[in-house]
Design a protein around this motif. Structure first.
Motif, short mmCIF file in Angstrom:
data_model
loop_
_atom_site.label_atom_id
_atom_site.label_comp_id
_atom_site.label_asym_id
_atom_site.label_seq_id
_atom_site.Cartn_x
_atom_site.Cartn_y
_atom_site.Cartn_z
N ASP A 1 0.79 -1.44 0.05
CA ASP A 1 0.28 0.18 0.10
C ASP A 1 1.21 1.13 0.13
OD1 ASP A 1 -1.91 1.58 -0.14
OD2 ASP A 1 -2.63 1.61 2.47
N TYR A 2 0.83 2.09 -1.25
CA TYR A 2 1.31 2.91 -1.04
C TYR A 2 1.04 4.42 -0.52
CZ TYR A 2 -1.88 4.03 -4.78
OH TYR A 2 -3.27 4.72 -5.34
N THR A 3 -0.31 4.38 0.21
CA THR A 3 -0.62 5.76 0.98
C THR A 3 0.18 5.66 2.20
OG1 THR A 3 -2.33 4.97 -0.19
CG2 THR A 3 -2.57 6.20 1.71
N GLY A 4 1.14 7.01 1.90
CA GLY A 4 1.96 7.29 3.09
C GLY A 4 2.81 6.42 3.51
N ILE A 5 3.26 5.80 2.34
CA ILE A 5 3.85 4.37 2.96
C ILE A 5 5.78 5.05 3.25
CG2 ILE A 5 5.08 4.45 0.58
CD1 ILE A 5 5.72 1.03 1.72
N PHE A 6 6.25 6.20 2.33
CA PHE A 6 7.52 6.97 2.81
C PHE A 6 7.25 8.28 2.84
CE2 PHE A 6 7.19 4.19 -2.17
CZ PHE A 6 7.76 3.76 -1.22
N ASP A 7 6.12 8.73 4.15
CA ASP A 7 6.36 9.92 4.43
C ASP A 7 7.36 10.33 5.79
OD1 ASP A 7 3.78 10.13 2.95
OD2 ASP A 7 2.40 10.41 4.34
N ASP A 8 7.98 9.34 6.45
CA ASP A 8 8.63 9.33 7.05
C ASP A 8 10.12 9.84 6.52
OD1 ASP A 8 9.04 6.84 6.48
OD2 ASP A 8 9.65 5.73 7.63
N LEU B 1 13.59 15.43 2.63
CA LEU B 1 12.77 16.45 1.54
C LEU B 1 12.13 17.65 2.50
CD1 LEU B 1 11.02 14.06 -1.18
CD2 LEU B 1 13.49 14.67 -0.73
N SER B 2 11.71 19.14 1.36
CA SER B 2 11.19 19.60 2.28
C SER B 2 9.53 20.06 1.00
CB SER B 2 11.74 21.09 1.88
OG SER B 2 11.79 21.49 0.29
N GLY B 3 9.65 18.95 -0.21
CA GLY B 3 8.03 19.34 0.18
C GLY B 3 7.91 18.26 -1.07
N ALA B 4 7.18 17.22 -0.86
CA ALA B 4 6.68 15.92 -1.73
C ALA B 4 5.13 16.31 -2.42
CB ALA B 4 7.77 15.14 -1.35
N GLU B 5 5.33 15.79 -3.41
CA GLU B 5 3.78 15.88 -4.13
C GLU B 5 3.77 14.90 -5.16
OE1 GLU B 5 0.31 18.08 -6.44
OE2 GLU B 5 1.98 18.76 -6.40
N LEU B 6 3.26 13.98 -5.04
CA LEU B 6 2.20 12.25 -5.40
C LEU B 6 1.87 12.83 -6.30
CD1 LEU B 6 2.46 9.10 -6.16
CD2 LEU B 6 0.60 9.16 -5.13
N VAL B 7 1.98 12.69 -8.14
CA VAL B 7 1.57 13.25 -8.77
C VAL B 7 1.23 11.78 -10.10
CG1 VAL B 7 2.89 15.88 -9.20
CG2 VAL B 7 3.65 13.18 -10.29
N GLN B 8 1.64 11.01 -9.82
CA GLN B 8 0.81 9.78 -10.74
C GLN B 8 1.19 8.65 -9.95
OE1 GLN B 8 2.96 9.25 -14.27
NE2 GLN B 8 1.22 8.92 -15.10
#
Length: 223
Positions: free
Chosen positions: A151-158, A164-171
């Motif tokens: 499940d990729y939802t929030g899996i790499f947030d930590d 990173l100072s910013g990260a957005e899943l775009v595709q």
């Protein structure tokens, strides 16, 4: 100074040569300005900016008040438009800039063409060096491949929060017959020197599948 060099009797060889040389010279100025404000300027784009004013000038001279010729030229330009890939906002701006130069030169108003080239070119050059008109931080494209059962939802947030100072899943898209997911993020790094360290942690999380980081496409800021 702003009178047309094309007389009422029509186009002469001398006026045609002067207009063409002026168009090419001002096109070269536009290409140099484009290169100044864009370190990744492509060779093909610079050649286009040099030649485009002369081509537009030649078209304007050929039309010369003919309604039928003008409609035919408009149709030809539309065909070129729909067969062309979209460019960035900066590229389109410079194309219009050189087209204006070509139109002015094609009508014989060389003084006005020089005025447009110098004044608008100076504005473009100054704006390219003002911090508020430049990207505050360079964004990159991060691609991570994960297995379908993860499940990729929030899996790499930590990990993202640490590096990173910013990260957005775009595709998100499936690949390898649906057995893998290809995730694409627009990211802004806190410290580029820690990029490998971040990739190593991502590899441990995604099962050592493919991870890539690269520059965003240049045409991401399309009009």
């Amino acid at each position: 100074m702003f009178d047309s060099i094309i007389s009422a009797d029509g186009l002469t060889p001398l006026s045609a040569v002067l207009c063409t040389v002026s168009s090419l010279g001002l096109g070269l100025l536009a290409a140099l300005l484009y290169r100044l404000g864009n370190k990744r300027a492509s060779r093909s784009m610079m050649i286009t900016l040099i030649v485009l004013p002369a081509l537009v000038q030649a078209v304007i001279m050929l039309v010369n008040g003919s309604v039928g010729a003008g409609i035919a030229v408009m149709g030809a330009f539309n065909l070129v438009r729909f067969r062309s890939a979209p460019g960035s906002a900066r590229d389109i701006c410079y194309i219009f800039y050189t087209m204006c130069i070509g139109i002015a030169a094609g009508m014989g108003y060389l003084g006005f063409a020089v005025l447009i080239a110098v004044c608008v070119g100076a504005v473009l050059a100054v704006l390219s060096f003002i911090p508020c008109f430049r990207n505050a931080a360079k964004k990159k494209l991060l691609r991570i491949t994960i297995p379908e059962n993860l499940d990729y939802t929030g899996i790499f947030d930590d990990i993202f929060k640490e590096y990173l100072s910013g990260a957005e899943l775009v595709q998100v898209k499936t690949t390898a017959m649906g057995t893998l997911f290809d995730l694409r993020y627009e990211i802004t790094e806190k410290d580029a020197s820690r990029e490998k360290e971040m990739i190593d942690k991502l590899r441990a999380r995604n099962g050592n599948l493919t991870i890539s980081i690269g520059n965003l496409p240049e045409n991401c800021d399309t009009l």
